[in-house]
Design a protein around this motif. Sequence first.
Motif, PDB file in Angstrom:
ATOM      1  N   LEU A  42      72.525  57.196  45.393  1.00 60.19           N
ATOM      2  CA  LEU A  42      72.599  56.139  44.384  1.00 60.19           C
ATOM      3  C   LEU A  42      73.411  54.939  44.858  1.00 60.19           C
ATOM      4  CD1 LEU A  42      72.936  57.586  40.796  1.00 60.19           C
ATOM      5  CD2 LEU A  42      71.132  56.216  41.825  1.00 60.19           C
ATOM      6  N   LEU A  45      71.625  52.923  47.497  1.00 60.32           N
ATOM      7  CA  LEU A  45      70.611  51.998  46.988  1.00 60.32           C
ATOM      8  C   LEU A  45      71.259  50.819  46.258  1.00 60.32           C
ATOM      9  CD1 LEU A  45      67.507  52.181  47.315  1.00 60.32           C
ATOM     10  CD2 LEU A  45      68.656  54.296  47.839  1.00 60.32           C
ATOM     11  N   VAL A  48      72.077  48.324  48.836  1.00 59.83           N
ATOM     12  CA  VAL A  48      70.904  47.525  49.202  1.00 59.83           C
ATOM     13  C   VAL A  48      70.685  46.429  48.159  1.00 59.83           C
ATOM     14  CG1 VAL A  48      68.450  47.546  49.713  1.00 59.83           C
ATOM     15  CG2 VAL A  48      69.826  49.522  50.255  1.00 59.83           C
ATOM     16  N   PHE A  49      70.844  46.816  46.885  1.00 56.07           N
ATOM     17  CA  PHE A  49      70.672  45.848  45.800  1.00 56.07           C
ATOM     18  C   PHE A  49      71.664  44.696  45.949  1.00 56.07           C
ATOM     19  CE2 PHE A  49      72.499  44.615  41.657  1.00 56.07           C
ATOM     20  CZ  PHE A  49      71.452  43.834  41.208  1.00 56.07           C
ATOM     21  N   THR A 197      71.601  38.695  34.412  1.00 63.67           N
ATOM     22  CA  THR A 197      71.069  39.892  35.059  1.00 63.67           C
ATOM     23  C   THR A 197      71.396  41.140  34.246  1.00 63.67           C
ATOM     24  OG1 THR A 197      71.393  38.797  37.179  1.00 63.67           O
ATOM     25  CG2 THR A 197      70.942  41.152  37.236  1.00 63.67           C
ATOM     26  N   VAL A 201      68.677  43.817  32.551  1.00 64.40           N
ATOM     27  CA  VAL A 201      68.673  45.278  32.682  1.00 64.40           C
ATOM     28  C   VAL A 201      68.791  45.920  31.298  1.00 64.40           C
ATOM     29  CG1 VAL A 201      69.840  47.266  33.693  1.00 64.40           C
ATOM     30  CG2 VAL A 201      69.662  45.163  35.001  1.00 64.40           C
TER      31      VAL A 201
ATOM     32  N   TYR C 142      66.978  51.779  53.497  1.00 63.75           N
ATOM     33  CA  TYR C 142      66.172  51.196  52.429  1.00 63.75           C
ATOM     34  C   TYR C 142      66.206  49.674  52.369  1.00 63.75           C
ATOM     35  CZ  TYR C 142      64.974  55.798  51.013  1.00 63.75           C
ATOM     36  OH  TYR C 142      64.461  57.055  51.026  1.00 63.75           O
ATOM     37  N   LEU C 143      66.939  49.067  53.327  1.00 62.61           N
ATOM     38  CA  LEU C 143      66.997  47.611  53.359  1.00 62.61           C
ATOM     39  C   LEU C 143      65.598  47.000  53.462  1.00 62.61           C
ATOM     40  CD1 LEU C 143      69.428  45.896  53.127  1.00 62.61           C
ATOM     41  CD2 LEU C 143      69.601  45.775  55.596  1.00 62.61           C
ATOM     42  N   VAL C 145      62.688  48.465  52.790  1.00 64.51           N
ATOM     43  CA  VAL C 145      61.844  48.834  51.656  1.00 64.51           C
ATOM     44  C   VAL C 145      62.094  47.878  50.488  1.00 64.51           C
ATOM     45  CG1 VAL C 145      61.331  50.654  49.995  1.00 64.51           C
ATOM     46  CG2 VAL C 145      61.829  51.245  52.365  1.00 64.51           C
ATOM     47  N   ILE C 146      63.380  47.659  50.172  1.00 68.58           N
ATOM     48  CA  ILE C 146      63.722  46.794  49.037  1.00 68.58           C
ATOM     49  C   ILE C 146      63.378  45.339  49.359  1.00 68.58           C
ATOM     50  CG2 ILE C 146      65.617  46.023  47.541  1.00 68.58           C
ATOM     51  CD1 ILE C 146      65.001  48.889  47.022  1.00 68.58           C
ATOM     52  N   GLY C 178      67.401  41.686  37.894  1.00 70.06           N
ATOM     53  CA  GLY C 178      67.510  42.841  37.015  1.00 70.06           C
ATOM     54  C   GLY C 178      66.473  43.892  37.366  1.00 70.06           C
ATOM     55  N   LEU C 180      65.047  44.240  40.194  1.00 80.28           N
ATOM     56  CA  LEU C 180      65.400  44.766  41.517  1.00 80.28           C
ATOM     57  C   LEU C 180      66.441  45.874  41.374  1.00 80.28           C
ATOM     58  CD1 LEU C 180      64.637  43.981  44.447  1.00 80.28           C
ATOM     59  CD2 LEU C 180      66.835  42.820  44.554  1.00 80.28           C
ATOM     60  N   PHE C 181      67.407  45.645  40.467  1.00 83.43           N
ATOM     61  CA  PHE C 181      68.423  46.683  40.253  1.00 83.43           C
ATOM     62  C   PHE C 181      67.781  47.960  39.727  1.00 83.43           C
ATOM     63  CE2 PHE C 181      71.156  48.958  37.243  1.00 83.43           C
ATOM     64  CZ  PHE C 181      72.086  49.438  38.135  1.00 83.43           C
ATOM     65  N   ILE C 182      66.917  47.811  38.719  1.00 77.63           N
ATOM     66  CA  ILE C 182      66.294  48.999  38.130  1.00 77.63           C
ATOM     67  C   ILE C 182      65.477  49.748  39.171  1.00 77.63           C
ATOM     68  CG2 ILE C 182      64.621  49.789  36.409  1.00 77.63           C
ATOM     69  CD1 ILE C 182      65.597  47.431  34.652  1.00 77.63           C
ATOM     70  N   SER C 184      65.878  49.688  42.426  1.00 77.54           N
ATOM     71  CA  SER C 184      66.766  50.303  43.414  1.00 77.54           C
ATOM     72  C   SER C 184      67.383  51.572  42.846  1.00 77.54           C
ATOM     73  CB  SER C 184      67.893  49.347  43.814  1.00 77.54           C
ATOM     74  OG  SER C 184      67.381  48.116  44.225  1.00 77.54           O
ATOM     75  N   TYR C 185      67.840  51.484  41.593  1.00 80.47           N
ATOM     76  CA  TYR C 185      68.497  52.631  40.964  1.00 80.47           C
ATOM     77  C   TYR C 185      67.524  53.802  40.847  1.00 80.47           C
ATOM     78  CZ  TYR C 185      71.825  54.990  37.898  1.00 80.47           C
ATOM     79  OH  TYR C 185      72.724  55.878  37.363  1.00 80.47           O
ATOM     80  N   GLU C 186      66.309  53.491  40.374  1.00 81.65           N
ATOM     81  CA  GLU C 186      65.325  54.568  40.209  1.00 81.65           C
ATOM     82  C   GLU C 186      64.938  55.170  41.552  1.00 81.65           C
ATOM     83  OE1 GLU C 186      63.248  53.169  36.028  1.00 81.65           O
ATOM     84  OE2 GLU C 186      62.285  52.618  37.915  1.00 81.65           O
ATOM     85  N   ARG C 187      64.867  54.323  42.575  1.00 81.90           N
ATOM     86  CA  ARG C 187      64.584  54.844  43.919  1.00 81.90           C
ATOM     87  C   ARG C 187      65.698  55.795  44.338  1.00 81.90           C
ATOM     88  NH1 ARG C 187      60.568  54.335  47.666  1.00 81.90           N
ATOM     89  NH2 ARG C 187      60.233  52.171  47.053  1.00 81.90           N
ATOM     90  N   GLY C 188      66.941  55.391  44.042  1.00 84.53           N
ATOM     91  CA  GLY C 188      68.083  56.259  44.350  1.00 84.53           C
ATOM     92  C   GLY C 188      67.940  57.616  43.683  1.00 84.53           C
ATOM     93  N   GLU C 189      67.499  57.609  42.428  1.00 79.77           N
ATOM     94  CA  GLU C 189      67.333  58.876  41.716  1.00 79.77           C
ATOM     95  C   GLU C 189      66.216  59.718  42.330  1.00 79.77           C
ATOM     96  OE1 GLU C 189      68.809  58.236  37.190  1.00 79.77           O
ATOM     97  OE2 GLU C 189      66.844  57.404  37.670  1.00 79.77           O
ATOM     98  N   ARG C 190      65.123  59.047  42.720  1.00 75.70           N
ATOM     99  CA  ARG C 190      64.013  59.808  43.310  1.00 75.70           C
ATOM    100  C   ARG C 190      64.403  60.378  44.674  1.00 75.70           C
ATOM    101  NH1 ARG C 190      60.889  55.353  41.686  1.00 75.70           N
ATOM    102  NH2 ARG C 190      60.529  54.780  43.852  1.00 75.70           N
TER     103      ARG C 190
END
Lengths: 220, 247, 239
Positions: A42, A45, A48-49, A197, A201, C142-143, C145-146, C178, C180-182, C184-190
């Motif tokens: 987490l 990622l 990266v964000f 932002t 979200v 993941y740089l 990928v994102i 926003g 992008l954050f979602i 990224s976060y969901e990718r982190g969870e997967r």
Amino acid sequence: MHIPDGFINIPTAAGAAALALTGVGYSVKKAKGELDEKAAPLIGLVSVFVFAGQMINFPVAAGTSGHLLGGALAAVLVGPYAASLALTVVLAIQALLFADGGLTALGLNVFNMSIFGVWSGYAIFLLVRKTLRYSNSALLIGSAVGAFASVPLAATSFSIQYAIGGEGTFAPSTVFTAMFGTHLLIGIGEAIITTLTVGAVLKTRPDLVYGKNKRAKVTS
Amino acid sequence: MTIKPSVQISNLHYAYPDGNKALNGVNLTIASKERVALLGPNGAGKTTLVMHLNGILSPTSGAISIADFTLDSSNKEITKKVRELVGIVFQDPDDQLFMPTVFEDVAFGPTNMGLTEGEIEERSVHALELVGMLSLKDRAPHHLSFGQRRRVAVATVLAMEPEILILDEPSSNLDPASRRELSEILLDLDVTILMVTHDLPYAFEICERSLILNQGQIVADDSTTSILRNSDLLTANRLELPRGFAI
Amino acid sequence: MHDLPGHVKLLAFLAFMVIVVCTPITRWPTFVGYFLIIVLVLTLSKLPALTLAKRATIEFPFLIFAILMPFTAGGDEFEIGPLELSREGSIAGLNLITKATLGVACSMILAASTTSHSLLAGFVRIKTPSLFVQIAAFMIRYLNVINDQMTRMKVARESRGFVATGPRSWPIFTSTLGALFIRSYERGERVHLAMLSRGYSGALSSLATERVSRKHWIYGALFPLFALISFLLGMVLFS
């Protein structure tokens, strides 16, 4: 705000590095407690964000543009410890793989932006939310004030480092005035972008916003 | 000696924390080395069911056994063992390939199993050979094509020598050649397969048996041929064969 | 150069820069020595010097400080053409520019000659907390990928006629951020789910694969050693 080599002397840089290491060590402990084995993927990622977010340039006026630092934003979205770690990794990768920021200044940069900037911004966010009694708009106002303040505060931290071990002829007070003044302006942009932002979200995945679910005591 | 079924599920119910009921009494047995397709419309509960098979989700009620082990969320040893036996290939290979190089990624599972360095090496090499990707073992995942990444994702799971291989939409986003190459690889494997898919011709090609899951219940369980021939059943479950495709 | 393990190189460059930053600017021949060492390393590493020079522009913002110093410091002054410059300010400005330039040169050689993989292995070797190394590993992985995701979002914006114009377009950018954050976060969870499914319990052990020999350490040590010799020579000859 990435300090290059030679701006601050080595003893001061070493002191800042020691403080930064302590802060990072504490964040590692807290983040592990909060996120367990979910922490690594987490926060990775989130890094990266933050890195990508810093690359989006917002047009300001007449061809100039600004970008986000992202410390307060990350803190509101994923909590201060995860945010500190994410920003530290971003700074380390920028210094080591993208030659952005001096090697000997890494500790200074990490302390200013990932520790002091993030924690102070988050503390102010929590205070504002509490003062406004967690009303509906408190989260956004808190994000705005926290993000705004985090930027000149990080600049203040730099000015203190300069006062202790700066290599230059400017009086520390001059450096402070110049840095604080320009970063007040940058802070306004940071506040607007952060608030919008967080709002974006909140609209789609309110459950992801860490700061929404925390009514905790001020921790830093 | 009789061989235990790979999967045995009895009366499985599951409701999400928000109260949304996803599974409503699933009963299912999959024999060892069987190849089964799990079909059903979006939101039928397919992914929820798969997440139960390796203990990531725990049932509200009901029981699940994988080979010799009955899942019990309070028993970490069994959960660990079951995760070694159940290999899941996720839909997006970028989620599955998180290590810096192909080889490290394939070695990730065997390393977590606590094998010796020699065994890890041997299994990883063998798994990469099975999917024809050994020559690219030192590449970074983002330097591979999508089809190659999907194959490496299969290898990461095969290296753990699972009892059952679960594939989530294995044919999605593949060009026709990669699609055929993957089916050849899958048909050569000597392992139980559960394939979640909307791609009915692909299910027909690979699996002799198919299940249809709808609203958290198994509404059909038969040979793939008879299920695909029953157009009323397909229509009722929002499934369609491509135009012009006949069995 | 390229073969040196990541942490050996990292520590060598760090030691080099510590020595550089500690050197008083008034011993200017010492700095000639430092630049020669950098040129030597650059030659040995066979890196494209010109490409690197282009990237050096990132040090500019802080150089403004350095350039202003000669005009503002006061005290003893001297003239170059129409300009009146402060001696103290000029020396301080020169000090900053010289050291920052050496620093950027150093960082760029390090960055250009080190793969992300060898850097991660280096982190493991110097006993960086495992969580930190893992975060860095995921970030590097993941740089791209994102980044691709970001490019696609940009294309989608622009193919529907969006043109960026000043602060009025900010809501569009921030909703991208926003989203992008979602994502990224969901990718982190997967990713976490995929790791759990293969038995992850908190450790990522297979990153430290590079073998480090004494020869590597000796090669690495040569770099700051030359700097130290230059430093000492300067001290003896010019103090």
